[in-house]
Design a protein around this motif. Structure first.
Motif, mmCIF file in Angstrom:
data_model
loop_
_atom_site.group_PDB
_atom_site.id
_atom_site.type_symbol
_atom_site.label_atom_id
_atom_site.label_comp_id
_atom_site.label_asym_id
_atom_site.label_seq_id
_atom_site.Cartn_x
_atom_site.Cartn_y
_atom_site.Cartn_z
ATOM 1 N N ARG A 156 -3.943 2.003 3.367
ATOM 2 C CA ARG A 156 -4.106 0.914 4.324
ATOM 3 C C ARG A 156 -5.465 0.233 4.272
ATOM 4 O O ARG A 156 -5.534 -1.001 4.301
ATOM 5 N N PRO A 157 -6.585 0.967 4.190
ATOM 6 C CA PRO A 157 -7.865 0.261 4.114
ATOM 7 C C PRO A 157 -7.978 -0.662 2.909
ATOM 8 O O PRO A 157 -8.519 -1.763 3.005
ATOM 9 N N GLN A 192 3.912 0.679 0.957
ATOM 10 C CA GLN A 192 4.090 0.464 2.394
ATOM 11 C C GLN A 192 2.747 0.374 3.097
ATOM 12 O O GLN A 192 2.469 -0.542 3.866
ATOM 13 N N GLY A 193 1.899 1.358 2.842
ATOM 14 C CA GLY A 193 0.597 1.399 3.498
ATOM 15 C C GLY A 193 -0.268 0.216 3.147
ATOM 16 O O GLY A 193 -0.962 -0.340 4.010
ATOM 17 N N PHE A 194 -0.251 -0.192 1.879
ATOM 18 C CA PHE A 194 -1.039 -1.345 1.430
ATOM 19 C C PHE A 194 -0.671 -2.595 2.217
ATOM 20 O O PHE A 194 -1.542 -3.327 2.699
ATOM 21 N N CYS A 195 0.623 -2.835 2.371
ATOM 22 C CA CYS A 195 1.080 -4.035 3.079
ATOM 23 C C CYS A 195 0.803 -3.949 4.578
ATOM 24 O O CYS A 195 0.414 -4.941 5.202
ATOM 25 N N VAL A 224 -9.313 1.800 8.772
ATOM 26 C CA VAL A 224 -10.143 2.988 8.615
ATOM 27 C C VAL A 224 -9.881 3.962 9.760
ATOM 28 O O VAL A 224 -9.699 5.167 9.553
ATOM 29 N N SER A 225 -9.843 3.431 10.985
ATOM 30 C CA SER A 225 -9.631 4.293 12.149
ATOM 31 C C SER A 225 -8.269 4.955 12.117
ATOM 32 O O SER A 225 -8.146 6.169 12.377
ATOM 33 N N PHE A 226 -7.233 4.183 11.822
ATOM 34 C CA PHE A 226 -5.892 4.759 11.824
ATOM 35 C C PHE A 226 -5.681 5.700 10.645
ATOM 36 O O PHE A 226 -4.887 6.634 10.722
ATOM 37 N N THR A 227 -6.398 5.460 9.533
ATOM 38 C CA THR A 227 -6.326 6.403 8.423
ATOM 39 C C THR A 227 -6.945 7.741 8.817
ATOM 40 O O THR A 227 -6.362 8.806 8.593
ATOM 41 N N LEU A 228 -8.140 7.670 9.430
ATOM 42 C CA LEU A 228 -8.851 8.890 9.800
ATOM 43 C C LEU A 228 -8.186 9.630 10.952
ATOM 44 O O LEU A 228 -8.045 10.859 10.923
ATOM 45 N N PHE A 229 -7.774 8.883 11.979
ATOM 46 C CA PHE A 229 -7.347 9.529 13.218
ATOM 47 C C PHE A 229 -5.835 9.581 13.418
ATOM 48 O O PHE A 229 -5.348 10.377 14.209
#
Length: 429
Positions: free
Chosen positions: A68-69, A126-129, A371-376
């Motif tokens: 995602r980032p 999916q995550g990239f989009c 970044v936040s949703f990836t980490l948390f």
């Protein structure tokens, strides 16, 4: 709907709802993986230890978040430089294709490790989009209706949350009307195929959207290198935003994606009852988000966020203990959790958009959000399951929630100093 109006017109509602629709469908596509994690684990990531198999499935879930980032940086670059509309269209179209493909991946017994690799690859797409989808929707609606930014952000995230409810509802329907023996083989596939087709519908409907009025006014002044400019001139707001979203990210990862597998696989609840209770809780949360957005036009959203993360901090351990001991009705517990989180989920988005000016808003929102949703959030199911395995304590995910809520509370103390790019301007117009 104009910048000088406190009311939202029929045309304005169309804009906001179409902007939100993609988020609804894309979050359905993304979360459905977590909802069917146990079934996907059996079909694509088999292992001799069922818990190890589930961990492999959740690891693939987390990989999507790791993409995602990168997607957010790439897609927001085009969104800030050339406009929001094109990113809206193509992100939902490509993600729909990936979701459809995930529903058609052969099982491990047919292709072996290739099946696992295909699933991981499609999850990365999916995550990239998704990295550009929700940040784009939030940027678009606050630039279209700055005077009622808290409410329209609440609408967007309520719609996104309903996408989660649709995902759990589909899971419930599959488990209700399909032979239980067929669910691991075909039920989860049907859910992915429906999500892919829904994304195509969103693409068709979104083609009627026009460019954000605020971006159009400053198109000639658009940043040529928004990401570089963001890090050079707005690094502190980026850090504050990441802290601010910690509570929301962790709750969503645990409640939306981890909870079904946790209830059925760890606490041995009936899978159908677990999904039903979660669905009711998600709907309650969506309603709470809408109410919070409406209140946010009257009470500073930072106060609402502080109240929300305060509740999560205080009540997290009690929630997990009650789940483990069955001290309270499961549906009631999920409803109370959803309402408590509604304060946080209904206020974080407008506070995030408020941290960045128009020139770099899409990039700033995308970077912080992803970044936040990836980490948390993305790692929450994996970390929670690993914690349970290592500690032997079924309630150990509560500690993750409490720590993340404390970080969000700390971040909220700085939003006044570094914000004012949406809320202050909206009040002055």
């Amino acid at each position: 709907m104009t910048a000088h109006s406190d009311r939202i017109t029929a045309a304005g509602w169309k804009i906001v709802l179409l902007a939100s629709l993609g988020g609804t469908l894309e979050f359905y596509d993304f979360v459905i993986f977590g909802v069917f994690a146990r079934d996907i684990a059996d079909a694509v990531f088999p292992a001799s230890d069922p818990l190890v198999s589930l961990i492999l499935s959740y690891a693939t879930f987390a990989v999507g978040y790791l993409a995602r980032p990168i997607g957010g940086i790439v897609l927001s670059h085009y969104g800030d430089r050339y406009g929001r509309r094109a990113v809206f269209l193509w992100s939902v179209f490509i993600m729909s294709g990936a979701t459809l493909g995930m529903g058609l991946v052969p099982d491990y017994a047919t292709l072996g490790i290739v099946a696992s690799l295909l699933m991981v690859t499609l999850r990365v797409i999916q995550g990239f989009c998704l990295g550009g989808e929700l940040p784009g929707a939030l940027t678009y609606v606050v630039e279209t209706a700055p005077r009622i930014a808290p409410f329209v952000c609440g609408v967007v995230f309520a719609c996104v949350t309903m996408g989660v409810a649709v995902a759990t509802g589909v899971s419930l329907s599959v488990r209700t009307f399909m032979d239980p023996a067929m669910v691991p083989a075909y039920g989860w596939r049907l859910a992915f195929i429906l999500g892919g087709l829904g994304g195509v519908l969103s693409f068709v409907l979104r083609r009627s959207l026009e460019e954000s009025p605020e971006f159009e006014r400053m198109r000639s002044l658009a940043s040529r290198q928004p990401f570089t400019e963001l890090l050079r001139t707005h690094f502190k707001p980026v850090l504050i935003g990441c802290l601010l979203l910690a509570g929301t990210g962790c709750f969503n990862g645990l409640f939306f994606s981890h909870l079904p597998g946790y209830l059925a696989g760890v606490l041995k609840y009936d899978p159908r009852q677990a999904v039903l209770s979660q669905t009711v809780g998600v709907i309650a949360s969506a309603i709470a988000i809408l109410v919070t957005g409406w209140i946010g036009d009257r009470i500073p959203p930072r106060h609402l966020l502080r109240a929300g993360v305060g509740l999560l901090l205080v009540l997290a351990f009690s929630f997990y203990s009650a789940l483990e001991t069955r001290a309270m009705n499961l549906t009631l517990l999920c409803v109370l959790a959803g309402i408590s989180a509604g304060l946080t989920n209904g206020s974080f988005a407008v506070l995030l958009t408020d941290l960045f000016p128009t020139r770099v808003r899409f990039t700033g929102v995308a970077l912080v959000f992803n970044v936040s949703f990836t980490l948390f959030s993305g790692t929450a199911p994996l970390v929670a399951t690993t914690l349970i395995r290592e500690t032997g304590q079924a309630a150990s995910p509560a500690y993750m929630m409490m720590a993340s809520a404390a970080l969000a509370l700390a971040g909220s103390l700085w939003v006044d100093r570094f914000g004012g790019n949406v809320l202050a301007r909206g009040r002055s117009e």
